[in-house]
Motif scaffolding. Structure first.
Motif, PDB file in Angstrom:
ATOM      1  N   GLY A  75       0.842  -1.153  -0.031  1.00 29.81           N
ATOM      2  CA  GLY A  75       0.008  -0.014  -0.056  1.00 29.81           C
ATOM      3  C   GLY A  75       0.842   1.223  -0.179  1.00 29.81           C
ATOM      4  N   ILE A  76       1.845   1.393   0.757  1.00 25.63           N
ATOM      5  CA  ILE A  76       2.593   2.290   0.593  1.00 25.63           C
ATOM      6  C   ILE A  76       3.408   2.618  -0.398  1.00 25.63           C
ATOM      7  N   VAL A  77       3.983   1.364  -0.988  1.00 28.79           N
ATOM      8  CA  VAL A  77       4.796   1.672  -2.148  1.00 28.79           C
ATOM      9  C   VAL A  77       3.967   2.195  -3.473  1.00 28.79           C
ATOM     10  N   GLU A  78       2.769   1.844  -3.212  1.00 32.56           N
ATOM     11  CA  GLU A  78       1.713   2.425  -4.437  1.00 32.56           C
ATOM     12  C   GLU A  78       1.459   3.758  -4.047  1.00 32.56           C
ATOM     13  N   ASP A  79       1.270   4.347  -3.018  1.00 33.45           N
ATOM     14  CA  ASP A  79       1.290   5.597  -2.667  1.00 33.45           C
ATOM     15  C   ASP A  79       2.627   6.505  -3.167  1.00 33.45           C
ATOM     16  N   VAL A  80       3.785   5.965  -2.797  1.00 31.55           N
ATOM     17  CA  VAL A  80       4.820   6.667  -3.425  1.00 31.55           C
ATOM     18  C   VAL A  80       4.905   6.832  -4.823  1.00 31.55           C
ATOM     19  N   LEU A  81       4.705   5.648  -5.671  1.00 27.50           N
ATOM     20  CA  LEU A  81       4.728   5.631  -6.923  1.00 27.50           C
ATOM     21  C   LEU A  81       3.499   6.509  -7.573  1.00 27.50           C
ATOM     22  N   GLU A  82       2.391   6.624  -7.119  1.00 23.24           N
ATOM     23  CA  GLU A  82       1.358   7.459  -7.615  1.00 23.24           C
ATOM     24  C   GLU A  82       1.717   8.852  -7.459  1.00 23.24           C
ATOM     25  N   LEU A  83       2.866   9.330  -6.669  1.00 19.29           N
ATOM     26  CA  LEU A  83       3.244  10.769  -6.852  1.00 19.29           C
ATOM     27  C   LEU A  83       3.858  11.262  -8.136  1.00 19.29           C
ATOM     28  N   ASN A  84       4.201  10.168  -9.149  1.00 18.21           N
ATOM     29  CA  ASN A  84       4.514  10.400 -10.373  1.00 18.21           C
ATOM     30  C   ASN A  84       3.298  10.506 -11.343  1.00 18.21           C
ATOM     31  N   ALA A  85       3.149  11.503 -12.096  1.00 17.79           N
ATOM     32  CA  ALA A  85       1.701  11.637 -12.925  1.00 17.79           C
ATOM     33  C   ALA A  85       1.576  10.559 -13.968  1.00 17.79           C
ATOM     34  N   ASN A  86       2.897  10.094 -14.444  1.00 20.56           N
ATOM     35  CA  ASN A  86       2.913   9.049 -15.370  1.00 20.56           C
ATOM     36  C   ASN A  86       2.762   7.756 -15.066  1.00 20.56           C
TER      37      ASN A  86
END
Length: 122
Positions: A75-86
């Motif tokens: 869950g937290i890895v997904e949150d960090v990855l979603e900081l990138n708009a791409n």
């Protein structure tokens, strides 16, 4: 004076959830720190190589390999990855918007859209 940056909404509180990130370190493929809990993924990590590992690498002439991996729960890895708009992660609104825009573009170009799995297997 610089303009104040708008903060994003937090997705968790470290004080409530504890450490959700971790770091793993290996020397020549042997773990020396396995999933050591850390507070956030932006770390400076030092690996101290023992003289035995260094000597063994010199004698075998294979070099010294040090690997540091930072990870966390899904869950937290997904949150960090979603900081990138791409980033188009699974089951997220950004992916749905991308697919919708793609289908609109294909329709405008008069390209037939292949049927989805739900349409072929009712």
């Amino acid at each position: 004076m610089p303009e104040t940056r708008q903060s994003i909404m937090p997705t968790y509180d470290h004080r409530e959830t504890g450490d959700r990130y971790w770091v793993t370190s290996t020397v020549n493929g042997h773990p020396i720190a396995w999933r050591q809990p850390i507070e956030d993924p932006f770390v400076r990590h030092t690996v101290h190589v023992s003289w035995r590992d260094l000597l063994s690498s010199l004698i075998r002439r294979r070099g010294l390999s040090v690997e540091v991996t930072v990870g966390g729960d899904a869950g937290i890895v997904e949150d960090v990855l979603e900081l990138n708009a791409n980033y188009l992660g699974p089951n997220c609104t950004r992916r749905e918007e991308f697919h919708r825009d793609l289908l609109i573009a294909m329709d405008l170009m008069d390209i037939d859209v292949p049927p989805t799995a739900e349409e072929t297997n009712p």
